[in-house]
Design a protein around this motif. Sequence first.
Motif, PDB file in Angstrom:
ATOM      1  N   ALA A 285      81.282  33.751  25.584  1.00 56.11           N
ATOM      2  CA  ALA A 285      80.792  34.755  26.369  1.00 56.11           C
ATOM      3  C   ALA A 285      79.469  34.312  26.840  1.00 56.11           C
ATOM      4  CB  ALA A 285      80.874  36.101  25.582  1.00 56.11           C
ATOM      5  N   ARG A 286      78.617  33.885  26.124  1.00 58.22           N
ATOM      6  CA  ARG A 286      77.199  33.471  26.538  1.00 58.22           C
ATOM      7  C   ARG A 286      77.127  32.369  27.638  1.00 58.22           C
ATOM      8  NH1 ARG A 286      72.457  34.312  23.450  1.00 58.22           N
ATOM      9  NH2 ARG A 286      70.659  33.762  24.859  1.00 58.22           N
ATOM     10  N   LEU A 287      78.185  31.550  27.326  1.00 54.46           N
ATOM     11  CA  LEU A 287      78.264  30.037  27.951  1.00 54.46           C
ATOM     12  C   LEU A 287      78.735  30.284  29.380  1.00 54.46           C
ATOM     13  CD1 LEU A 287      78.161  27.052  25.704  1.00 54.46           C
ATOM     14  CD2 LEU A 287      76.492  28.333  26.509  1.00 54.46           C
ATOM     15  N   TRP A 288      79.812  31.153  29.238  1.00 52.18           N
ATOM     16  CA  TRP A 288      80.702  31.203  30.686  1.00 52.18           C
ATOM     17  C   TRP A 288      79.927  32.203  31.580  1.00 52.18           C
ATOM     18  CZ3 TRP A 288      86.120  32.912  27.901  1.00 52.18           C
ATOM     19  CH2 TRP A 288      86.644  31.783  27.414  1.00 52.18           C
ATOM     20  N   ALA A 289      78.939  33.103  30.862  1.00 56.02           N
ATOM     21  CA  ALA A 289      78.128  33.838  31.709  1.00 56.02           C
ATOM     22  C   ALA A 289      76.994  32.954  32.550  1.00 56.02           C
ATOM     23  CB  ALA A 289      77.548  34.899  30.923  1.00 56.02           C
ATOM     24  N   VAL A 302      93.814  31.280  27.542  1.00 58.88           N
ATOM     25  CA  VAL A 302      94.032  32.721  27.906  1.00 58.88           C
ATOM     26  C   VAL A 302      94.764  33.308  27.093  1.00 58.88           C
ATOM     27  CG1 VAL A 302      95.023  34.369  29.470  1.00 58.88           C
ATOM     28  CG2 VAL A 302      93.906  32.555  30.465  1.00 58.88           C
ATOM     29  N   GLY A 303      95.805  32.676  26.314  1.00 59.37           N
ATOM     30  CA  GLY A 303      96.421  33.111  25.162  1.00 59.37           C
ATOM     31  C   GLY A 303      95.858  33.372  23.877  1.00 59.37           C
ATOM     32  N   ALA A 304      94.782  32.177  23.865  1.00 55.53           N
ATOM     33  CA  ALA A 304      94.254  32.355  22.312  1.00 55.53           C
ATOM     34  C   ALA A 304      93.121  33.450  22.637  1.00 55.53           C
ATOM     35  CB  ALA A 304      93.352  31.127  22.221  1.00 55.53           C
ATOM     36  N   LEU A 305      92.639  33.741  23.910  1.00 53.03           N
ATOM     37  CA  LEU A 305      91.693  35.059  23.957  1.00 53.03           C
ATOM     38  C   LEU A 305      92.572  36.414  23.748  1.00 53.03           C
ATOM     39  CD1 LEU A 305      89.736  33.650  27.119  1.00 53.03           C
ATOM     40  CD2 LEU A 305      88.678  34.259  24.900  1.00 53.03           C
ATOM     41  N   GLN A 306      93.698  36.336  24.362  1.00 53.79           N
ATOM     42  CA  GLN A 306      94.526  37.555  24.167  1.00 53.79           C
ATOM     43  C   GLN A 306      95.081  38.054  22.704  1.00 53.79           C
ATOM     44  OE1 GLN A 306      95.075  39.486  27.060  1.00 53.79           O
ATOM     45  NE2 GLN A 306      95.609  40.853  25.373  1.00 53.79           N
ATOM     46  N   ALA A 323      84.120  37.867  25.827  1.00 59.53           N
ATOM     47  CA  ALA A 323      84.395  36.677  26.505  1.00 59.53           C
ATOM     48  C   ALA A 323      85.396  36.841  27.777  1.00 59.53           C
ATOM     49  CB  ALA A 323      84.883  35.576  25.459  1.00 59.53           C
ATOM     50  N   ILE A 324      86.469  37.687  27.417  1.00 62.19           N
ATOM     51  CA  ILE A 324      87.189  37.801  28.708  1.00 62.19           C
ATOM     52  C   ILE A 324      86.683  38.546  29.791  1.00 62.19           C
ATOM     53  CG2 ILE A 324      89.212  39.391  29.416  1.00 62.19           C
ATOM     54  CD1 ILE A 324      90.408  38.744  26.610  1.00 62.19           C
ATOM     55  N   GLY A 325      85.744  39.341  29.450  1.00 59.16           N
ATOM     56  CA  GLY A 325      84.904  40.001  30.508  1.00 59.16           C
ATOM     57  C   GLY A 325      84.285  39.070  31.388  1.00 59.16           C
ATOM     58  N   GLN A 326      83.830  37.668  30.922  1.00 55.62           N
ATOM     59  CA  GLN A 326      82.988  36.953  31.501  1.00 55.62           C
ATOM     60  C   GLN A 326      84.017  36.196  32.602  1.00 55.62           C
ATOM     61  OE1 GLN A 326      79.699  36.649  31.853  1.00 55.62           O
ATOM     62  NE2 GLN A 326      79.573  38.483  30.263  1.00 55.62           N
ATOM     63  N   ILE A 327      85.205  35.884  32.093  1.00 54.22           N
ATOM     64  CA  ILE A 327      86.252  35.302  32.793  1.00 54.22           C
ATOM     65  C   ILE A 327      86.643  36.107  34.034  1.00 54.22           C
ATOM     66  CG2 ILE A 327      88.689  34.476  33.116  1.00 54.22           C
ATOM     67  CD1 ILE A 327      88.259  33.073  30.145  1.00 54.22           C
ATOM     68  N   GLN A 333      89.482  38.907  38.541  1.00 48.08           N
ATOM     69  CA  GLN A 333      90.834  39.427  38.276  1.00 48.08           C
ATOM     70  C   GLN A 333      90.768  39.539  36.785  1.00 48.08           C
ATOM     71  OE1 GLN A 333      93.592  37.277  40.300  1.00 48.08           O
ATOM     72  NE2 GLN A 333      93.843  35.830  38.840  1.00 48.08           N
ATOM     73  N   PRO A 334      91.783  40.307  36.126  1.00 56.64           N
ATOM     74  CA  PRO A 334      92.097  40.364  34.699  1.00 56.64           C
ATOM     75  C   PRO A 334      92.720  39.070  34.357  1.00 56.64           C
ATOM     76  CG  PRO A 334      92.924  42.396  35.864  1.00 56.64           C
ATOM     77  CD  PRO A 334      92.465  41.633  36.862  1.00 56.64           C
ATOM     78  N   CYS A 335      92.424  38.623  32.970  1.00 54.19           N
ATOM     79  CA  CYS A 335      93.035  37.481  32.455  1.00 54.19           C
ATOM     80  C   CYS A 335      94.586  37.850  32.265  1.00 54.19           C
ATOM     81  CB  CYS A 335      92.663  37.197  31.157  1.00 54.19           C
ATOM     82  SG  CYS A 335      90.725  36.387  31.117  1.00 54.19           S
TER      83      CYS A 335
END
Length: 335
Positions: A285-289, A302-306, A323-327, A333-335
Amino acid sequence: EVPGAMRKLALAGPHRGPALQTLLELRLVPASETLLGSMGNSPAEVIALRTALNDPNDAVSLAAARTLAEQGETDAAIVARLGHALTTVPDRLAMLIGDVGLGQAPNGWVALSSDNPAEGLLRAKAFPPKAVVVLRDGVSGVTLDAMVFGLKNDPRTADVPLIVVTDDVDGVEALYSDELALITDGTDWTNVLDVADSPSDVHMAAMAQVLAAARSMSHLPAGAIQAASAEISQALASAADDEVKAAVLDLAAKGEITSAVGAVEDALVADGSRDLQLAALRAAARLWAANGGASDPSDELVGALQDALESDDEEIAMAAAQAIGQIQHAIGQPC
């Protein structure tokens, strides 16, 4: 007797600085290490700590760096010493004898290989110890029985797990099932990691050092941590255990070490402990931001996040949502 008495006095009173200087001059390393853990931040103590930071003994200099960092000191010498400590976990070794069909070794591992059975046996038994030996049945010039006997009846390799790759799984199982960790007609690094021997004492000591350095470095501000970005990325690619990697992931997150994004994503899809998963999610979450999204938003990631988002563990699910919010923010668009 005098240094021992001085150490006891120093632990309880205001003479720690001079006592440490004396112990260092006398090269009494264990006593110096003990005293370093109790040092305060008086001028005399800080001077002594600075002396210890430059000591030629690695344990003494690291202990001084840890104490100074935990006191809020942030200069380059302290960060450099802690950063170096993060890189000290040795690679684990796999000895491959014959064409066993393994690809490139994963991070933290080195594959030593030989098509010559005699050379392979010698290298398998040589120092440093191997975590696993993988042997191809049918290597020219030697029987499987001779190879298994040579490895399992030598104290240097008797306890090292042995994988045999063979076209005759049933036949080899009938003869050697009690002596082999795995008998298979095809193997991969997942198999190797599953059966590998426990880390050696040297490896465990190195991981303890990395963990201690990471925890001390966590007291530093983000800007100071960033100066150790290369070492943090290297530590994440090492053969450290989940506890160590979780601590290093926390550092990567705090320092916003974007060069570690790939290692964070690898940790997210790995089958690790809960603490490692939570640290990886928070770091992601921090690094994707900071990075503008994931470096490789693959289906596996994406599967691991879900899966994490749907976890019954509320802390894991919340970290996954962040974390998903940062993607989502990065790709719109949604994961």
